[in-house]
Design a protein around this motif. Structure first.
Motif, PDB file in Angstrom:
ATOM      1  N   GLU A  76       1.191  -1.011  -0.077  1.00 36.14           N
ATOM      2  CA  GLU A  76      -0.169  -0.114  -0.013  1.00 36.14           C
ATOM      3  C   GLU A  76       0.860   1.098   0.138  1.00 36.14           C
ATOM      4  OE1 GLU A  76      -2.789  -0.449   3.441  1.00 36.14           O
ATOM      5  OE2 GLU A  76      -3.889  -1.730   2.188  1.00 36.14           O
ATOM      6  N   ARG A  82       1.278  11.499   2.381  1.00 33.68           N
ATOM      7  CA  ARG A  82       0.653  12.308   3.547  1.00 33.68           C
ATOM      8  C   ARG A  82       1.164  13.824   3.336  1.00 33.68           C
ATOM      9  NH1 ARG A  82      -0.612   8.861   7.760  1.00 33.68           N
ATOM     10  NH2 ARG A  82       0.189   6.806   7.420  1.00 33.68           N
ATOM     11  N   SER A 140      -2.056   6.960  11.522  1.00 33.94           N
ATOM     12  CA  SER A 140      -1.072   6.053  12.174  1.00 33.94           C
ATOM     13  C   SER A 140       0.169   6.790  12.380  1.00 33.94           C
ATOM     14  CB  SER A 140      -1.151   4.999  11.532  1.00 33.94           C
ATOM     15  OG  SER A 140      -0.298   5.000  10.097  1.00 33.94           O
ATOM     16  N   ASP A 146      -4.177  12.815   3.393  1.00 30.79           N
ATOM     17  CA  ASP A 146      -3.560  11.781   2.834  1.00 30.79           C
ATOM     18  C   ASP A 146      -4.296  10.731   2.137  1.00 30.79           C
ATOM     19  OD1 ASP A 146      -4.774  10.282   4.509  1.00 30.79           O
ATOM     20  OD2 ASP A 146      -3.653  10.615   6.334  1.00 30.79           O
ATOM     21  N   LYS A 201      -4.229   6.629   0.474  1.00 31.25           N
ATOM     22  CA  LYS A 201      -3.377   5.337  -0.070  1.00 31.25           C
ATOM     23  C   LYS A 201      -3.734   4.705  -1.553  1.00 31.25           C
ATOM     24  CE  LYS A 201      -5.711   1.606   0.386  1.00 31.25           C
ATOM     25  NZ  LYS A 201      -6.104   0.334  -0.530  1.00 31.25           N
ATOM     26  N   SER A 238     -10.419   5.685   1.182  1.00 30.08           N
ATOM     27  CA  SER A 238      -8.942   5.570   0.919  1.00 30.08           C
ATOM     28  C   SER A 238      -8.130   6.889   1.079  1.00 30.08           C
ATOM     29  CB  SER A 238      -8.738   4.821  -0.261  1.00 30.08           C
ATOM     30  OG  SER A 238      -8.812   5.417  -1.372  1.00 30.08           O
ATOM     31  N   CYS A 239      -8.943   7.812   1.247  1.00 31.44           N
ATOM     32  CA  CYS A 239      -8.181   9.144   1.459  1.00 31.44           C
ATOM     33  C   CYS A 239      -8.724   9.767   2.815  1.00 31.44           C
ATOM     34  CB  CYS A 239      -8.773  10.114   0.193  1.00 31.44           C
ATOM     35  SG  CYS A 239      -8.504   9.426  -1.348  1.00 31.44           S
ATOM     36  N   ARG A 240      -8.036  10.949   3.217  1.00 33.11           N
ATOM     37  CA  ARG A 240      -8.460  11.749   4.228  1.00 33.11           C
ATOM     38  C   ARG A 240      -8.978  13.055   3.606  1.00 33.11           C
ATOM     39  NH1 ARG A 240      -5.182   8.981   8.161  1.00 33.11           N
ATOM     40  NH2 ARG A 240      -6.631   7.871   9.413  1.00 33.11           N
ATOM     41  N   ARG A 252     -14.728   5.322  11.046  1.00 32.31           N
ATOM     42  CA  ARG A 252     -13.652   4.775  12.264  1.00 32.31           C
ATOM     43  C   ARG A 252     -13.987   5.323  13.453  1.00 32.31           C
ATOM     44  NH1 ARG A 252     -10.085   6.603   8.111  1.00 32.31           N
ATOM     45  NH2 ARG A 252      -8.911   4.863   6.914  1.00 32.31           N
TER      46      ARG A 252
HETATM   47  N1  UDP Z   1      -5.542   3.462   4.371  1.00 33.97           N
HETATM   48  C1  UDP Z   1      -6.451   2.749   3.564  1.00 33.97           C
HETATM   49  N2  UDP Z   1      -6.194   1.412   3.592  1.00 33.97           N
HETATM   50  C2  UDP Z   1      -5.378   0.630   4.765  1.00 33.97           C
HETATM   51  C3  UDP Z   1      -4.826   1.851   5.353  1.00 33.97           C
HETATM   52  C4  UDP Z   1      -4.761   3.098   5.124  1.00 33.97           C
HETATM   53  O1  UDP Z   1      -6.990   3.171   2.524  1.00 33.97           O
HETATM   54  O2  UDP Z   1      -5.336  -0.344   4.781  1.00 33.97           O
HETATM   55  C5  UDP Z   1      -5.702   5.216   3.761  1.00 33.97           C
HETATM   56  C6  UDP Z   1      -6.489   5.858   5.071  1.00 33.97           C
HETATM   57  O3  UDP Z   1      -7.762   5.899   4.861  1.00 33.97           O
HETATM   58  C7  UDP Z   1      -5.803   7.390   4.915  1.00 33.97           C
HETATM   59  C8  UDP Z   1      -4.418   6.612   4.735  1.00 33.97           C
HETATM   60  O4  UDP Z   1      -4.188   5.502   3.840  1.00 33.97           O
HETATM   61  O5  UDP Z   1      -6.489   7.905   3.975  1.00 33.97           O
HETATM   62  C9  UDP Z   1      -3.315   6.871   5.789  1.00 33.97           C
HETATM   63  O6  UDP Z   1      -3.935   5.950   6.796  1.00 33.97           O
HETATM   64  P1  UDP Z   1      -2.976   5.597   8.246  1.00 33.97           P
HETATM   65  O7  UDP Z   1      -1.702   4.965   7.873  1.00 33.97           O
HETATM   66  O8  UDP Z   1      -3.017   6.870   8.897  1.00 33.97           O
HETATM   67  O9  UDP Z   1      -3.743   4.595   8.876  1.00 33.97           O
HETATM   68  P2  UDP Z   1      -5.270   4.563   9.442  1.00 33.97           P
HETATM   69  O10 UDP Z   1      -5.362   5.642  10.602  1.00 33.97           O
HETATM   70  O11 UDP Z   1      -6.266   4.676   8.657  1.00 33.97           O
HETATM   71  O12 UDP Z   1      -5.259   3.223  10.245  1.00 33.97           O
END
Ligand code: UDP
Length: 254
Positions: A90, A94, A100, A175, A177, A201-203, A219
């Motif tokens: 993935e 960001r 995370s 951010d 993915k 898949s986006c923020r 979430r």
């Molecule tokens: N994300 C995703 N699928 C995943 C993990 C993350 O689409 O399995 C996207 C998530 O929605 C965010 C970005 O990737 O837009 C960064 O995610 P992060 O690593 O902060 O993880 P999270 O907080 O979503 O667990």
């Protein structure tokens, strides 16, 4: 429709065999999961919106020369895509600290990052999709050096383009993915953008009041998840009037 061969069922999508060799049909479900499957839910209409939003974003990216798996939308919930071999990473990009990275590096949510940061996570649910370095990717052969270069450069171009597109409608791309795949054409193989780009898949934060318009609403139990996705679609000009959007649960009509 149900007689089609199912190739794969994921958390938010089902992939069926396509009408021609080398194609698949992606069906967008209303199911949502978070925290590595610990939280599950059904959000009526989410699949319809993500199908449309992803179509819109992928089509615009294709126009600026990013190769994608998207061919055409077939109906409310389905799109025709090119079959690829998914690279098991993935790719996260960001602009603002959220999710995370805040826990991992002790950053405050909302802090601007010095520059866009690209991270790689191994696609492995059992391990919780751990962050991996380019050294791990190279040593274990998850992707080759050219593939890594292609993925990073495409991700940064996607970031520039989508940041501008969202800013124009008062949305901050915090951010996102991406997933990439190997597309085989005869003896040739090239890296193309796959999966989906959507509020799953986006923020996406409202530029004026910071309102979250993405999966964090699910979430964090903030409510109004589908309304927020419809708001994104409406601002992009995809859905003309979001509240009146007619959603047929699991319907297939266009
Ligand atoms: N994300 C995703 N699928 C995943 C993990 C993350 O689409 O399995 C996207 C998530 O929605 C965010 C970005 O990737 O837009 C960064 O995610 P992060 O690593 O902060 O993880 P999270 O907080 O979503 O667990």
């Amino acid at each position: 429709m149900s007689r089609r061969k199912k190739i794969y069922e994921g958390k938010a999508k089902i992939l069926y065999e396509g009408p021609e060799k080398g194609t698949l049909v992606a069906h967008f479900k209303d199911d949502a999961t978070a925290f590595n499957n610990e939280k599950k839910g059904t959000l009526e209409g989410k699949g319809v919106l993500n199908n449309r939003i992803s179509e819109y974003l992928m089509s615009h990216l294709a126009k600026i020369g990013i190769p994608t798996h998207f061919i055409k939308r077939l109906n409310m919930r389905e799109q025709l895509i090119r079959q690829v071999e998914i690279i098991p990473l993935e790719v996260i990009c960001r602009n603002i600290a959220a999710g995370s990275i805040c826990k991992r590096l002790g950053l405050e949510e909302g802090a601007a990052l010095p520059r866009p940061i690209v991270e790689f996570c191994l696609k492995n649910d059992d391990l919780g999709d751990p962050v991996v370095s380019e050294e791990h990717v190279a040593a274990f052969g998850w992707a080759g050096p050219q593939e890594m270069e292609d993925m990073v450069s495409m991700t940064l171009r996607v970031n520039d383009f989508l940041s501008g597109m969202f800013a124009a409608v008062n949305i901050r791309l915090v951010d996102f993915k991406l997933e990439f795949g190997r597309h085989y054409e005869g003896d040739m193989v090239r890296t193309i953008l796959a999966d989906e780009i959507s509020p799953d898949s986006c923020r996406l934060w409202d530029l004026r009041d910071g309102k979250k318009l993405d999966k964090d609403r699910f979430r964090r139990d903030l409510g109004g998840v589908v309304d927020a996705y419809a708001e994104v679609a409406r601002r992009l000009g995809i859905m003309k009037e979001s509240p009146a959007l007619k959603i047929i649960p699991n319907g297939k009509s266009a």
